[in-house]
Design a protein around this motif. Structure first.
Motif, PDB file in Angstrom:
ATOM      1  N   SER A  33       0.841  -1.196   0.000  1.00 14.94           N
ATOM      2  CA  SER A  33       0.000   0.000   0.000  1.00 14.94           C
ATOM      3  C   SER A  33       0.881   1.254   0.000  1.00 14.94           C
ATOM      4  O   SER A  33       2.086   1.179   0.270  1.00 14.94           O
ATOM      5  CB  SER A  33      -0.898   0.021   1.237  1.00 14.94           C
ATOM      6  N   LEU A  34       0.249   2.383  -0.262  1.00 14.19           N
ATOM      7  CA  LEU A  34       0.981   3.649  -0.158  1.00 14.19           C
ATOM      8  C   LEU A  34       1.526   3.832   1.253  1.00 14.19           C
ATOM      9  O   LEU A  34       2.667   4.258   1.421  1.00 14.19           O
ATOM     10  CB  LEU A  34       0.073   4.830  -0.509  1.00 14.19           C
ATOM     11  N   THR A  50      -0.507  14.504   0.920  1.00 11.43           N
ATOM     12  CA  THR A  50      -1.268  13.867  -0.148  1.00 11.43           C
ATOM     13  C   THR A  50      -0.333  13.103  -1.075  1.00 11.43           C
ATOM     14  O   THR A  50       0.869  13.374  -1.126  1.00 11.43           O
ATOM     15  CB  THR A  50      -2.085  14.913  -0.938  1.00 11.43           C
ATOM     16  N   PHE A  52      -0.365  11.276  -5.136  1.00  9.84           N
ATOM     17  CA  PHE A  52      -1.019  11.037  -6.414  1.00  9.84           C
ATOM     18  C   PHE A  52      -0.394   9.798  -7.038  1.00  9.84           C
ATOM     19  O   PHE A  52       0.816   9.629  -7.005  1.00  9.84           O
ATOM     20  CB  PHE A  52      -0.820  12.233  -7.352  1.00  9.84           C
ATOM     21  N   VAL A  53      -1.231   8.941  -7.578  1.00  8.66           N
ATOM     22  CA  VAL A  53      -0.763   7.771  -8.309  1.00  8.66           C
ATOM     23  C   VAL A  53      -1.327   7.885  -9.720  1.00  8.66           C
ATOM     24  O   VAL A  53      -2.552   7.963  -9.896  1.00  8.66           O
ATOM     25  CB  VAL A  53      -1.203   6.446  -7.646  1.00  8.66           C
ATOM     26  N   ALA A  56      -3.802  10.698 -10.170  1.00 17.35           N
ATOM     27  CA  ALA A  56      -5.056  10.695  -9.403  1.00 17.35           C
ATOM     28  C   ALA A  56      -4.732  10.628  -7.915  1.00 17.35           C
ATOM     29  O   ALA A  56      -3.923   9.799  -7.490  1.00 17.35           O
ATOM     30  CB  ALA A  56      -5.926   9.508  -9.799  1.00 17.35           C
ATOM     31  N   GLN A  58      -4.786   9.597  -4.195  1.00 17.66           N
ATOM     32  CA  GLN A  58      -5.108   8.300  -3.595  1.00 17.66           C
ATOM     33  C   GLN A  58      -4.923   8.358  -2.087  1.00 17.66           C
ATOM     34  O   GLN A  58      -4.094   9.101  -1.573  1.00 17.66           O
ATOM     35  CB  GLN A  58      -4.214   7.198  -4.174  1.00 17.66           C
ATOM     36  N   SER A  59      -5.660   7.519  -1.384  1.00 15.78           N
ATOM     37  CA  SER A  59      -5.545   7.413   0.070  1.00 15.78           C
ATOM     38  C   SER A  59      -4.394   6.472   0.423  1.00 15.78           C
ATOM     39  O   SER A  59      -3.922   5.706  -0.423  1.00 15.78           O
ATOM     40  CB  SER A  59      -6.850   6.894   0.661  1.00 15.78           C
ATOM     41  N   ASP A  61      -4.327   3.737   1.853  1.00 17.02           N
ATOM     42  CA  ASP A  61      -4.598   2.302   1.710  1.00 17.02           C
ATOM     43  C   ASP A  61      -4.601   1.837   0.251  1.00 17.02           C
ATOM     44  O   ASP A  61      -4.811   0.657  -0.024  1.00 17.02           O
ATOM     45  CB  ASP A  61      -5.891   1.915   2.414  1.00 17.02           C
ATOM     46  N   TYR A  62      -4.338   2.738  -0.683  1.00 20.24           N
ATOM     47  CA  TYR A  62      -4.253   2.357  -2.109  1.00 20.24           C
ATOM     48  C   TYR A  62      -3.184   1.287  -2.285  1.00 20.24           C
ATOM     49  O   TYR A  62      -2.078   1.407  -1.775  1.00 20.24           O
ATOM     50  CB  TYR A  62      -3.907   3.583  -2.964  1.00 20.24           C
ATOM     51  N   ASP A  68       3.217   1.840 -11.534  1.00 18.36           N
ATOM     52  CA  ASP A  68       2.594   3.059 -11.005  1.00 18.36           C
ATOM     53  C   ASP A  68       3.625   4.172 -10.857  1.00 18.36           C
ATOM     54  O   ASP A  68       4.779   3.932 -10.498  1.00 18.36           O
ATOM     55  CB  ASP A  68       1.965   2.806  -9.627  1.00 18.36           C
ATOM     56  N   VAL A  70       4.139   7.476  -8.657  1.00 17.41           N
ATOM     57  CA  VAL A  70       3.661   8.021  -7.394  1.00 17.41           C
ATOM     58  C   VAL A  70       4.345   9.366  -7.119  1.00 17.41           C
ATOM     59  O   VAL A  70       5.561   9.477  -7.214  1.00 17.41           O
ATOM     60  CB  VAL A  70       3.987   7.036  -6.240  1.00 17.41           C
TER      61      VAL A  70
END
Length: 79
Positions: A33-34, A50, A52-53, A56, A58-59, A61-62, A68, A70
């Motif tokens: 997860s992130l 914050t 972004f992945v 977009a 993402q929280s 828990d993404y 990807d 990030v």
């Protein structure tokens, strides 16, 4: 699997490299997860505002996927 990570502003020091604008190519396990990525990078809790992945937001828990991109940003202050 490989992911590409950019750390911005004060977070750049956690990259372990001197160039903030170059993404880190990281090998991470499937299912990471992130939040686990932040821990792996040893970013202290509260230092990430914050992420972004693939452009977009993402929280934490993404769950990351192969390839990807990030971007991780700290809180910003000003006035």
């Amino acid at each position: 699997m490989k992911v590409f990570v950019k750390l911005y502003a004060a977070l750049a020091k956690f990259a372990g490299v001197s160039v903030m604008h170059e993404p880190l190519e990281m090998d991470v396990p499937q299912g990471m997860s992130l939040q686990e990525l932040y821990e792996r990078l040893q970013i202290p809790e509260g230092e990430v505002k914050t992420a972004f992945v693939n452009s977009a937001m993402q929280s934490p828990d993404y769950v990351l996927r192969e390839g990807d991109h990030v971007g991780i940003f700290p809180p910003v202050g000003g006035g």
